[in-house]
Design an enzyme around this catalytic site. Sequence first.
Site, short mmCIF file in Angstrom:
data_model
loop_
_atom_site.label_atom_id
_atom_site.label_comp_id
_atom_site.label_asym_id
_atom_site.label_seq_id
_atom_site.Cartn_x
_atom_site.Cartn_y
_atom_site.Cartn_z
N HIS A 227 -1.46 10.50 -2.78
CA HIS A 227 -2.78 10.39 -2.16
C HIS A 227 -3.54 11.51 -2.06
O HIS A 227 -4.62 11.77 -2.56
CB HIS A 227 -2.44 9.57 -0.92
CG HIS A 227 -3.67 9.29 -0.17
ND1 HIS A 227 -4.40 10.29 0.39
CD2 HIS A 227 -4.53 8.20 -0.70
CE1 HIS A 227 -5.58 9.49 0.95
NE2 HIS A 227 -5.61 8.47 0.51
N HIS B 194 0.85 -1.34 0.14
CA HIS B 194 -0.16 -0.06 -0.11
C HIS B 194 0.85 1.23 0.05
O HIS B 194 1.48 1.55 1.10
CB HIS B 194 -0.99 -0.05 1.35
CG HIS B 194 -2.01 1.06 1.43
ND1 HIS B 194 -1.59 1.99 2.39
CD2 HIS B 194 -2.86 1.58 0.70
CE1 HIS B 194 -2.78 2.92 2.06
NE2 HIS B 194 -3.32 2.56 1.16
N GLU C 54 0.63 -0.79 -4.74
CA GLU C 54 -0.52 -0.09 -4.80
C GLU C 54 -0.16 1.48 -5.12
O GLU C 54 0.80 1.82 -4.47
CB GLU C 54 -1.59 -0.31 -3.50
CG GLU C 54 -2.60 0.60 -3.78
CD GLU C 54 -2.59 1.81 -3.25
OE1 GLU C 54 -3.80 2.78 -3.18
OE2 GLU C 54 -1.56 2.23 -2.58
#
Length: 254
Positions: A55, A13, A40
Site C-alpha cells: 500500500h 481489504h 482487495e
Amino acid sequence: MSPDRRGPLVVAHRGASAARPEHTLAAYELALEEGADGLECDVRLTRDGHLVCVHDRKVDRTSSGTGIVSEMTLDSLNALDYGSTSEPAELLTLSDLITLALDFARPVKLFIETKHPVRFGGLVEAKLLAELHRFGIASPPSADHSRAVVMSFSATAVWRVRRSAPLLPTVLLGDASRYLGGGASTAVGATAIGPSIKALREHPDLVDRAAAAGRATYCWTVDDKADVDLCRELGVSWVATNHPGRTKQWLGSV
C-alpha cells in the site's frame, strides 16, 4: 458488478487484515476461509518492473526493512519480512495473488488498486493489464463475469484502463461527493464509484445517483455493524472491510 440480493458482497481489504498482516498470503487465505466474495489489494511497481502488493510508498510500516518500493528490486524486497514476530511472511506479488484467487474452489473477484502519483506513471496500468492478459482475465465476457476490477483515486488511471480494456470493470475511488457524484466518473467511463464510508454517511444519495447513471457502488473501509447496515439499506454493491468473516456474519451470508 451487480449487487447481491442479500446485501453487499464482501471484499477483504488487503486480506483479512484485522487478523493477519496486510497484503500477506496468510491474510488472503484467511479471508477466503471466512467466505470473502472479493480480495482487495494495492499494487506498486518495483525498480525492475514487478507488480507487488504494497500500500505505502515505503516499506517501513509493513516490513522489517526501510526503503521506497519503486527504488527497490524484487529481490531486495523479498529479503524483508512482512509478517510479525510470531508469524514471518514474504512479500506477495500480484501474480501470487491472482494465482491464489483463480485456483480457489469458488469464484472470487480481485479488486486491484493502482497508486498515484508514482514515478512510473501510466506504466503501472500497462504492466497490470499485461499481467491480467497473461492470466486470461483482461477481456471478460461481461463486467459481471469479470474476475478482476481495476480501481484508482486517479481519474487518468481509470481512463487508461477503460481505453485499453473496455470490458474490465473499473472503480473511481474518492472521498468527495462532488468528485464522485459529478462528471469525473462519467468522463472516464468508470463502471462504479468508490466512496469512503465517511463520504457515504454524509451523502447517502451517492448510491442512487450512481445507480441512475448505470454505476455500482464500492464502499471502503466498512468495519462497524452500523455502517454495514447502512450500506445494505442504501443498496451498496460491494463493501471493503478488514473483517470479512465478521461482516459476512452480520449480513447473514455465511
